[in-house]
Design a protein around this motif. Structure first.
Motif, PDB file in Angstrom:
ATOM      1  N   GLU A  92       0.904   5.246   0.130  1.00 33.39           N
ATOM      2  CA  GLU A  92       0.130   6.443   0.443  1.00 33.39           C
ATOM      3  C   GLU A  92       0.872   7.650  -0.118  1.00 33.39           C
ATOM      4  O   GLU A  92       2.019   7.882   0.225  1.00 33.39           O
ATOM      5  CB  GLU A  92      -0.053   6.604   1.949  1.00 33.39           C
TER       6      GLU A  92
ATOM      7  N   GLU B 253       0.854  -1.180   0.000  1.00 30.34           N
ATOM      8  CA  GLU B 253       0.000   0.000   0.000  1.00 30.34           C
ATOM      9  C   GLU B 253       0.890   1.230   0.000  1.00 30.34           C
ATOM     10  O   GLU B 253       1.690   1.417   0.898  1.00 30.34           O
ATOM     11  CB  GLU B 253      -0.914   0.013   1.224  1.00 30.34           C
TER      12      GLU B 253
ATOM     13  N   VAL C 174      -2.940   0.558  -4.104  1.00 24.54           N
ATOM     14  CA  VAL C 174      -2.720  -0.795  -3.595  1.00 24.54           C
ATOM     15  C   VAL C 174      -2.203  -1.668  -4.732  1.00 24.54           C
ATOM     16  O   VAL C 174      -2.803  -1.729  -5.803  1.00 24.54           O
ATOM     17  CB  VAL C 174      -4.022  -1.386  -3.013  1.00 24.54           C
TER      18      VAL C 174
ATOM     19  N   THR D 186      -3.914   9.982  -1.468  1.00 28.39           N
ATOM     20  CA  THR D 186      -4.401   8.910  -2.337  1.00 28.39           C
ATOM     21  C   THR D 186      -3.638   7.642  -1.992  1.00 28.39           C
ATOM     22  O   THR D 186      -2.415   7.675  -1.851  1.00 28.39           O
ATOM     23  CB  THR D 186      -4.187   9.255  -3.825  1.00 28.39           C
ATOM     24  N   ARG D 187      -4.354   6.545  -1.865  1.00 23.95           N
ATOM     25  CA  ARG D 187      -3.742   5.243  -1.585  1.00 23.95           C
ATOM     26  C   ARG D 187      -3.792   4.407  -2.861  1.00 23.95           C
ATOM     27  O   ARG D 187      -4.822   4.252  -3.486  1.00 23.95           O
ATOM     28  CB  ARG D 187      -4.481   4.527  -0.462  1.00 23.95           C
TER      29      ARG D 187
END
Length: 114
Positions: free
Chosen positions: A26, A24, A70, A67-68
Protein backbone atom coordinates in the motif's frame (compact mmCIF):
# COMPACT_ATOMS: atom_id res chain seq x y z
CA UNK A 1 12.37 19.72 -5.90
CA UNK A 2 9.38 17.62 -4.98
CA UNK A 3 9.32 16.23 -1.51
CA UNK A 4 9.15 12.50 -1.13
CA UNK A 5 5.42 11.96 -1.11
CA UNK A 6 5.50 8.21 -1.25
CA UNK A 7 6.12 5.93 1.59
CA UNK A 8 5.83 2.27 0.85
CA UNK A 9 3.68 1.39 3.80
CA UNK A 10 3.85 -2.32 3.74
CA UNK A 11 0.81 -3.98 5.10
CA UNK A 12 2.11 -7.47 4.94
CA UNK A 13 -0.88 -9.71 4.47
CA UNK A 14 0.61 -12.78 2.91
CA UNK A 15 -1.69 -15.37 1.50
CA UNK A 16 0.29 -18.58 1.57
CA UNK A 17 -0.12 -21.16 -1.13
CA UNK A 18 2.43 -23.99 -1.10
CA UNK A 19 5.79 -22.20 -1.14
CA UNK A 20 4.62 -18.90 -2.60
CA UNK A 21 2.96 -15.82 -1.21
CA UNK A 22 1.12 -12.72 -2.35
CA UNK A 23 2.55 -9.40 -1.21
CA UNK A 24 0.26 -6.37 -1.06
CA UNK A 25 2.07 -3.04 -1.00
CA UNK A 26 0.00 0.00 0.00
CA UNK A 27 1.49 3.30 -1.12
CA UNK A 28 -0.05 6.23 0.78
CA UNK A 29 -0.01 9.97 0.04
CA UNK A 30 -0.08 9.48 -3.75
CA UNK A 31 -0.40 13.03 -5.06
CA UNK A 32 -2.39 12.32 -8.24
CA UNK A 33 -4.02 9.65 -10.39
CA UNK A 34 -1.65 10.35 -13.26
CA UNK A 35 0.66 7.53 -14.41
CA UNK A 36 1.49 4.40 -12.44
CA UNK A 37 2.96 3.28 -9.15
CA UNK A 38 5.86 0.92 -9.85
CA UNK A 39 7.43 -1.48 -7.36
CA UNK A 40 10.80 -3.21 -7.82
CA UNK A 41 11.77 -6.19 -5.63
CA UNK A 42 15.39 -6.99 -4.82
CA UNK A 43 16.77 -10.16 -3.25
CA UNK A 44 20.40 -9.17 -2.64
CA UNK A 45 21.50 -6.47 -0.25
CA UNK A 46 24.63 -5.78 -2.31
CA UNK A 47 22.66 -5.02 -5.49
CA UNK A 48 19.80 -3.07 -3.92
CA UNK A 49 18.69 -0.12 -6.11
CA UNK A 50 20.73 -1.32 -9.11
CA UNK A 51 18.21 -1.61 -11.93
CA UNK A 52 19.98 -4.46 -13.70
CA UNK A 53 19.55 -6.58 -10.54
CA UNK A 54 15.79 -6.17 -10.02
CA UNK A 55 14.26 -9.53 -9.13
CA UNK A 56 10.70 -8.66 -10.12
CA UNK A 57 8.64 -5.59 -10.91
CA UNK A 58 4.94 -4.90 -10.63
CA UNK A 59 2.85 -1.83 -11.14
CA UNK A 60 -0.67 -0.48 -10.79
CA UNK A 61 -2.43 2.62 -12.10
CA UNK A 62 -1.90 5.49 -9.67
CA UNK A 63 -4.87 6.42 -7.54
CA UNK A 64 -4.77 9.71 -5.64
CA UNK A 65 -4.49 9.08 -1.91
CA UNK A 66 -3.62 5.37 -1.80
CA UNK A 67 -2.61 2.84 -4.42
CA UNK A 68 -2.32 -0.90 -3.79
CA UNK A 69 0.16 -2.96 -5.79
CA UNK A 70 -0.29 -6.75 -5.59
CA UNK A 71 2.62 -9.07 -6.31
CA UNK A 72 1.41 -12.67 -6.63
CA UNK A 73 3.22 -16.02 -6.75
CA UNK A 74 6.22 -14.68 -4.87
CA UNK A 75 8.61 -17.37 -3.58
CA UNK A 76 9.09 -17.27 0.18
CA UNK A 77 12.23 -15.33 1.00
CA UNK A 78 13.73 -11.96 1.92
CA UNK A 79 13.07 -8.88 -0.20
CA UNK A 80 13.79 -5.16 -0.29
CA UNK A 81 11.56 -2.73 -2.19
CA UNK A 82 11.95 0.41 -4.27
CA UNK A 83 8.76 2.27 -5.21
CA UNK A 84 8.17 5.29 -7.41
CA UNK A 85 5.29 7.23 -8.90
CA UNK A 86 5.85 7.18 -12.66
CA UNK A 87 3.77 10.31 -13.17
CA UNK A 88 4.26 10.52 -16.93
CA UNK A 89 3.91 6.77 -17.63
CA UNK A 90 7.27 6.34 -19.37
CA UNK A 91 8.28 3.42 -17.07
CA UNK A 92 11.43 5.26 -15.97
CA UNK A 93 12.37 7.23 -12.89
CA UNK A 94 12.95 10.67 -14.38
CA UNK A 95 15.89 12.60 -12.97
CA UNK A 96 17.36 16.06 -13.46
CA UNK A 97 20.71 16.71 -15.12
CA UNK A 98 22.68 15.70 -11.99
CA UNK A 99 20.65 12.56 -11.31
CA UNK A 100 18.26 13.77 -8.61
CA UNK A 101 14.83 12.13 -9.01
CA UNK A 102 12.07 14.37 -10.36
CA UNK A 103 9.31 11.86 -9.50
CA UNK A 104 8.31 10.82 -5.96
CA UNK A 105 9.96 7.67 -4.65
CA UNK A 106 10.40 5.57 -1.56
CA UNK A 107 12.25 2.42 -0.58
CA UNK A 108 12.65 -0.01 2.26
CA UNK A 109 15.64 0.16 4.53
CA UNK A 110 15.66 -3.50 5.43
CA UNK A 111 14.97 -6.84 3.88
CA UNK A 112 11.56 -8.31 4.41
CA UNK A 113 10.76 -11.92 5.11
CA UNK A 114 7.81 -13.51 3.39
Amino acid sequence: MKSLLLWGLLSLPFFLSAQTATLEVEVHDVSSSEGDILVALYTEEETFLKFEHVYRTQGAPASEGMTRVVIADLPLGHYALAIFHDENGNEELDTNFIGIPKEPLGFSNAKLKT
